[in-house]
Write a protein that holds these residues in place. Structure first.
Motif, PDB file in Angstrom:
ATOM      1  N   LEU A  38     -95.689 -10.206  11.545  1.00 23.50           N
ATOM      2  CA  LEU A  38     -96.333 -11.268  12.184  1.00 23.50           C
ATOM      3  C   LEU A  38     -95.435 -12.847  12.651  1.00 23.50           C
ATOM      4  N   SER A  39     -94.079 -13.001  11.439  1.00 23.96           N
ATOM      5  CA  SER A  39     -94.063 -13.813  11.330  1.00 23.96           C
ATOM      6  C   SER A  39     -93.691 -14.101  12.168  1.00 23.96           C
ATOM      7  N   GLY A  40     -93.377 -12.675  13.603  1.00 21.75           N
ATOM      8  CA  GLY A  40     -92.421 -12.880  14.324  1.00 21.75           C
ATOM      9  C   GLY A  40     -93.662 -13.836  15.870  1.00 21.75           C
ATOM     10  N   ALA A  41     -95.377 -13.540  15.784  1.00 21.36           N
ATOM     11  CA  ALA A  41     -96.233 -13.683  16.318  1.00 21.36           C
ATOM     12  C   ALA A  41     -97.077 -15.408  16.660  1.00 21.36           C
ATOM     13  N   VAL A  42     -97.310 -15.280  14.739  1.00 27.72           N
ATOM     14  CA  VAL A  42     -98.362 -16.010  14.683  1.00 27.72           C
ATOM     15  C   VAL A  42     -97.807 -17.169  14.423  1.00 27.72           C
ATOM     16  N   ALA A  43     -97.986 -18.201  14.101  1.00 31.05           N
ATOM     17  CA  ALA A  43     -97.962 -20.206  13.974  1.00 31.05           C
ATOM     18  C   ALA A  43     -97.635 -19.619  12.168  1.00 31.05           C
ATOM     19  N   ALA A  44     -98.984 -19.340  11.581  1.00 25.76           N
ATOM     20  CA  ALA A  44     -99.568 -19.724  10.362  1.00 25.76           C
ATOM     21  C   ALA A  44     -99.011 -19.327   9.217  1.00 25.76           C
ATOM     22  N   SER A  45     -98.523 -19.549   8.050  1.00 22.77           N
ATOM     23  CA  SER A  45     -98.646 -18.179   6.731  1.00 22.77           C
ATOM     24  C   SER A  45     -99.592 -17.948   6.281  1.00 22.77           C
ATOM     25  N   ARG A  46    -100.925 -18.858   6.448  1.00 26.12           N
ATOM     26  CA  ARG A  46    -102.297 -18.222   5.998  1.00 26.12           C
ATOM     27  C   ARG A  46    -103.135 -17.051   6.803  1.00 26.12           C
ATOM     28  N   SER A 220     -89.494  -2.378   8.986  1.00 24.92           N
ATOM     29  CA  SER A 220     -89.860  -4.618   9.500  1.00 24.92           C
ATOM     30  C   SER A 220     -88.991  -4.726  11.139  1.00 24.92           C
ATOM     31  N   ALA A 221     -88.271  -4.303  11.179  1.00 27.06           N
ATOM     32  CA  ALA A 221     -87.644  -4.980  12.979  1.00 27.06           C
ATOM     33  C   ALA A 221     -88.379  -4.449  13.515  1.00 27.06           C
ATOM     34  N   ALA A 222     -88.705  -2.998  13.686  1.00 25.98           N
ATOM     35  CA  ALA A 222     -89.740  -2.664  14.621  1.00 25.98           C
ATOM     36  C   ALA A 222     -91.570  -3.720  14.688  1.00 25.98           C
ATOM     37  N   ALA A 223     -91.232  -3.559  13.398  1.00 24.26           N
ATOM     38  CA  ALA A 223     -92.756  -4.479  13.764  1.00 24.26           C
ATOM     39  C   ALA A 223     -92.325  -5.682  14.121  1.00 24.26           C
ATOM     40  N   PHE A 224     -91.707  -5.967  14.109  1.00 23.95           N
ATOM     41  CA  PHE A 224     -91.225  -7.768  14.294  1.00 23.95           C
ATOM     42  C   PHE A 224     -91.003  -7.368  15.609  1.00 23.95           C
ATOM     43  N   LEU A 225     -90.354  -6.703  16.518  1.00 27.84           N
ATOM     44  CA  LEU A 225     -89.747  -6.685  17.682  1.00 27.84           C
ATOM     45  C   LEU A 225     -91.865  -6.260  17.910  1.00 27.84           C
ATOM     46  N   LEU A 226     -92.191  -5.501  18.126  1.00 30.26           N
ATOM     47  CA  LEU A 226     -93.173  -5.375  18.774  1.00 30.26           C
ATOM     48  C   LEU A 226     -94.553  -6.199  18.030  1.00 30.26           C
ATOM     49  N   ARG A 228     -93.726  -9.549  18.129  1.00 31.94           N
ATOM     50  CA  ARG A 228     -93.100 -10.853  19.084  1.00 31.94           C
ATOM     51  C   ARG A 228     -93.964 -10.689  20.306  1.00 31.94           C
ATOM     52  N   TRP A 229     -92.979  -9.239  20.794  1.00 30.92           N
ATOM     53  CA  TRP A 229     -93.642  -8.950  22.212  1.00 30.92           C
ATOM     54  C   TRP A 229     -95.440  -8.730  22.451  1.00 30.92           C
ATOM     55  N   ILE A 230     -95.812  -8.404  22.133  1.00 31.49           N
ATOM     56  CA  ILE A 230     -97.433  -8.334  22.266  1.00 31.49           C
ATOM     57  C   ILE A 230     -97.933  -9.904  22.190  1.00 31.49           C
ATOM     58  N   GLY A 231     -97.176 -10.835  20.906  1.00 33.83           N
ATOM     59  CA  GLY A 231     -98.316 -12.057  20.849  1.00 33.83           C
ATOM     60  C   GLY A 231     -97.530 -12.947  21.318  1.00 33.83           C
ATOM     61  N   GLY A 232     -96.218 -12.893  21.661  1.00 29.37           N
ATOM     62  CA  GLY A 232     -95.512 -13.792  22.108  1.00 29.37           C
ATOM     63  C   GLY A 232     -95.788 -14.469  23.853  1.00 29.37           C
TER      64      GLY A 232
ATOM     65  N   GLY B  52    -102.329  -5.075  14.048  1.00 25.84           N
ATOM     66  CA  GLY B  52    -102.643  -3.493  13.977  1.00 25.84           C
ATOM     67  C   GLY B  52    -101.808  -3.023  14.510  1.00 25.84           C
ATOM     68  N   VAL B  53    -100.663  -3.658  15.647  1.00 28.30           N
ATOM     69  CA  VAL B  53     -99.739  -3.170  16.727  1.00 28.30           C
ATOM     70  C   VAL B  53     -98.197  -2.989  15.332  1.00 28.30           C
ATOM     71  N   ALA B  54     -98.534  -3.821  14.768  1.00 29.40           N
ATOM     72  CA  ALA B  54     -97.222  -4.541  14.103  1.00 29.40           C
ATOM     73  C   ALA B  54     -97.522  -3.358  12.026  1.00 29.40           C
ATOM     74  N   GLU B  55     -98.861  -2.929  11.560  1.00 33.53           N
ATOM     75  CA  GLU B  55     -99.201  -1.931  10.908  1.00 33.53           C
ATOM     76  C   GLU B  55     -98.535  -1.040  11.709  1.00 33.53           C
ATOM     77  N   ILE B  56     -99.310  -0.435  13.191  1.00 39.78           N
ATOM     78  CA  ILE B  56     -98.987   0.764  12.823  1.00 39.78           C
ATOM     79  C   ILE B  56     -97.528   1.580  13.330  1.00 39.78           C
ATOM     80  N   ALA B  57     -96.617   0.400  13.851  1.00 37.09           N
ATOM     81  CA  ALA B  57     -95.135   0.593  13.895  1.00 37.09           C
ATOM     82  C   ALA B  57     -94.812   0.686  12.332  1.00 37.09           C
ATOM     83  N   ALA B  58     -94.826  -0.334  11.810  1.00 41.63           N
ATOM     84  CA  ALA B  58     -94.277  -0.312  10.321  1.00 41.63           C
ATOM     85  C   ALA B  58     -95.366   0.805   9.335  1.00 41.63           C
TER      86      ALA B  58
END
Lengths: 232, 232
Positions: A38-46, A220-226, A228-232, B52-58
């Motif tokens: 999520l850190s790769g795709a959203v802006a807020a810590s919250r 984590s790397a897979a989740a990060f890349l996916l 970022r790809w979807i959310g970016g 959701g996608v990040a969690e599925i991948a992870a």
């Protein structure tokens, strides 16, 4: 009673240790990968914290309840199979004798070699049932109260494991500063956990540490890349 | 070879079915609970889909790799224990004979009753090792190639299960319209999965369906309430 070294080694991994490992392995990995993703795709810590807490709650409950139901199912299964064996030993003794002979025939033993055993079993039906449970069905008597203990152990380990990657996001403002702290803390925890786990699975501690760090890192790397790809 | 009904029943749950169940159980539950939980705390469908996608991948990678390492570990463990038993049968035959007597003593059998078995084992060391692997150590020979198959089955089932709750968020604009569709689709899928799983665990289909729906529902409700509480 003579205990050989490998027998002792087998019994160090108790059911509780196995439950701890099951909960901790996923708890350290999945919330970590989700938060990093999520850190790769959203802006807020919250958002990372809310998603992380929701995932820890969901994962701990799903795995804990799953463990509870599995242990309850094992206990029910053991009880019903045991009742059936009791019935068979009492009412269908000849067929049960054939089954004993059948078990030993896998090891090249004939009916004559089983004769003393069969003679004993006819006088001791409880021992016969114990034998069939273990040697025919491969079932062990479950510990009483295991279901609840298993659920709490798995769920609790998941929560503890999941808080390691999440606490930095809760305590440090700003995603870009929290992410590296979370990654470092979690990789250290994964390494320590893998090394500790290795003691029970019989592989080297270094190899165990490397394996769990790799699993967490790849997920984590897979989740990060996916993400970022979807959310970016 | 006479097969009793309960023996047949035991063998319906193959390793592959068990892997499918492991992956699907968590895949249907955790992404569902996370998506429902986030719906209570964030405003945008996009965040739910990305998380959701990040969690599925992870989850799929963590569980799949975890399954791979576990199966590899089992195979290594079986091999090393088998080599040790071969050594002991060859070099420490007297101690191994005591161990055989020890195993049978749990069933009230004395050394005399074991005599024909011990005599046979001395002439057939391979059968002796097979016997010790199964009845002293409780280990079964793992299938070759199981590790990779296990990883792909668990990971694939997790992805398929996880897409059920997530697709409504991807296809339907607006969280408030996607959430109920996701909940209904996933509860139906959990019910069908629980009923199908019940065939292998030996409980009733209705009870199986209810159990999996309850686990998913409780996990989601907890995630929803926690996420709303923290995020609101």
């Amino acid at each position: 009673m003579p205990l050989t070294p490998h027998t002792e080694k087998h019994f160090t991994a108790s059911d509780t240790v196995r439950d701890l490992v099951i909960g901790m392995a996923d708890g350290l990995t999945v919330p970590f990968a989700l938060a990093a993703g999520l850190s790769g795709a959203v802006a807020a810590s919250r958002v990372v914290v809310v998603a992380g807490v929701a995932e820890i709650a969901a994962g701990a409950i799903a795995m804990g309840l799953g463990g509870y139901l599995a242990a309850r199912g094992d206990a029910d299964h053991y009880r019903s199979e045991r009742a059936r064996e009791h019935y068979e030993v009492r009412e269908l003794a000849h067929r049960e004798e054939d089954e004993v002979v059948q078990i030993f025939s896998h090891y090249g033993l004939d009916r004559a070699a089983c004769t003393p055993i069969l003679a004993h079993f006819r006088t001791d039906p409880d021992a016969w049932v114990d034998f069939m449970m273990r040697f025919e069905l491969g079932l062990e008597q479950p510990e009483p109260g295991r279901a609840l203990r298993s659920a709490l152990t798995i769920g609790g380990a998941y929560v503890v494991g999941g808080l390691v990657p999440l606490l930095p996001y809760m305590l440090i403002g700003g995603l870009s500063r929290a992410l590296p702290v979370s990654v470092i803390c979690t990789l250290v925890a994964l390494g320590l956990f893998g090394a500790a786990k290795a003691r029970f699975t019989g592989i080297g501690m270094g190899r165990g540490a490397l394996q769990t760090m790799l699993v967490g890192g790849i997920a984590s790397a897979a989740a990060f890349l996916l993400a970022r790809w979807i959310g970016g």
